[in-house]
Design a protein around this motif. Structure first.
Motif, PDB file in Angstrom:
ATOM      1  N   GLU A 124       0.828  -1.216   0.000  1.00  0.00           N
ATOM      2  CA  GLU A 124       0.000   0.000   0.000  1.00  0.00           C
ATOM      3  C   GLU A 124       0.859   1.262   0.000  1.00  0.00           C
ATOM      4  N   ARG A 219      -8.064  -3.699   3.665  1.00  0.00           N
ATOM      5  CA  ARG A 219      -6.940  -3.290   2.799  1.00  0.00           C
ATOM      6  C   ARG A 219      -7.020  -1.789   2.520  1.00  0.00           C
ATOM      7  N   ARG A 220      -8.232  -1.315   2.273  1.00  0.00           N
ATOM      8  CA  ARG A 220      -8.438   0.113   2.019  1.00  0.00           C
ATOM      9  C   ARG A 220      -8.105   0.934   3.264  1.00  0.00           C
ATOM     10  N   ARG A 223      -4.541   1.812   3.363  1.00  0.00           N
ATOM     11  CA  ARG A 223      -4.244   2.938   2.456  1.00  0.00           C
ATOM     12  C   ARG A 223      -4.695   4.270   3.070  1.00  0.00           C
TER      13      ARG A 223
END
Length: 246
Positions: A124, A219-220, A223
């Motif tokens: 990321e 996962r986002r 980020r």
């Protein structure tokens, strides 16, 4: 330009400490939320929970990174002392952290899971303007990456540790998934497949994000954590770590 700001914040002791403290606060809060989850399910992890609460109060007054790292180490030790109560399985007895090589099955799981977390954070970072070699809690060393280790601190309790507890409580991992290698214990191929499959599953899982007001995947979330750090480095908004509310 971002890398320049990153370097400035690393070289300025006070600015570096501010970010490092936020990371440790986030890690400690997420550790507490994991323990709270098990407290609510009748596991007696009151002592570690109370120890962490009092250790957490010392974070803000730490004057150096070394002192901060020592507090962080103590928080993690208190947390690890709850693992046997949570796991409650003779085949997965845990005597505290041992890394190279892992001494027992739980250590093998922690090491493997942490590696997945470090790699996920690194991938990321590559999607941002940040330099993975310039870190704040961990010492910067231009031969290896440190920023992914920093960011992973916030997410390891809610991603890695929760997966370990989940896999063990559902008997998805057993003694047969491990092998002895070089005086240590490691997951075998089958065991790694089970862990990675659950890991990928977890990264895709979405939660309702309070600030954004919509569903985002884990996962986002990693980020978004990096974007918050970028905003902090640019002087737009103070970095506040993600804290799990499950």
């Amino acid at each position: 330009y971002m890398i320049l700001r990153q370097a400035e914040h690393y070289l300025d002791v006070e600015r570096r400490l501010l970010i490092a403290k936020a990371i440790v606060q986030g890690a400690a809060a997420n550790i507490q939320s994991v323990l709270k989850y098990y407290l609510n399910r009748g596991k007696d992890v009151n002592d570690p929970f109370d120890s962490i609460a009092s250790l957490k109060e010392r974070i803000s007054s730490a004057q150096t990174i070394e002192v901060l790292m020592a507090i962080e180490g103590n928080i993690r030790d208190a947390y690890y002392s709850a693992f046997n109560t949570i796991i409650d399985n003779e085949e997965f007895h845990f005597d505290g952290r041992s890394r190279r090589p892992p001494r027992d099955r739980v250590n093998a799981l922690i090491s493997f899971g942490n590696t997945l977390a470090y790699n996920a954070c690194l991938s990321e970072i590559y999607r941002t303007h940040l330099d993975p070699r310039i870190s704040f809690l961990h010492t910067t060393n231009f031969r290896r990456f440190g920023l992914n280790l920093d960011i992973a601190e916030v997410f390891k309790p809610i991603l890695v540790d929760r997966i370990i507890f989940y896999l063990l409580s559902h008997n998805m991992l057993r003694a047969s998934h491990f092998e002895s290698k070089l005086s240590g214990i490691l997951l075998n191929d089958k065991g790694r497949q089970v862990f990675v499959s659950e890991w990928e599953n977890r990264l895709r899982t979405t939660i309702k994000h309070r600030n954004i007001g919509r569903e985002v995947s884990y996962r986002r979330l990693i980020r978004l954590e990096l974007y918050k750090l970028e905003k902090h480095l640019m002087g737009e908004q103070e970095y506040k770590p993600f804290i799990s509310q499950w």
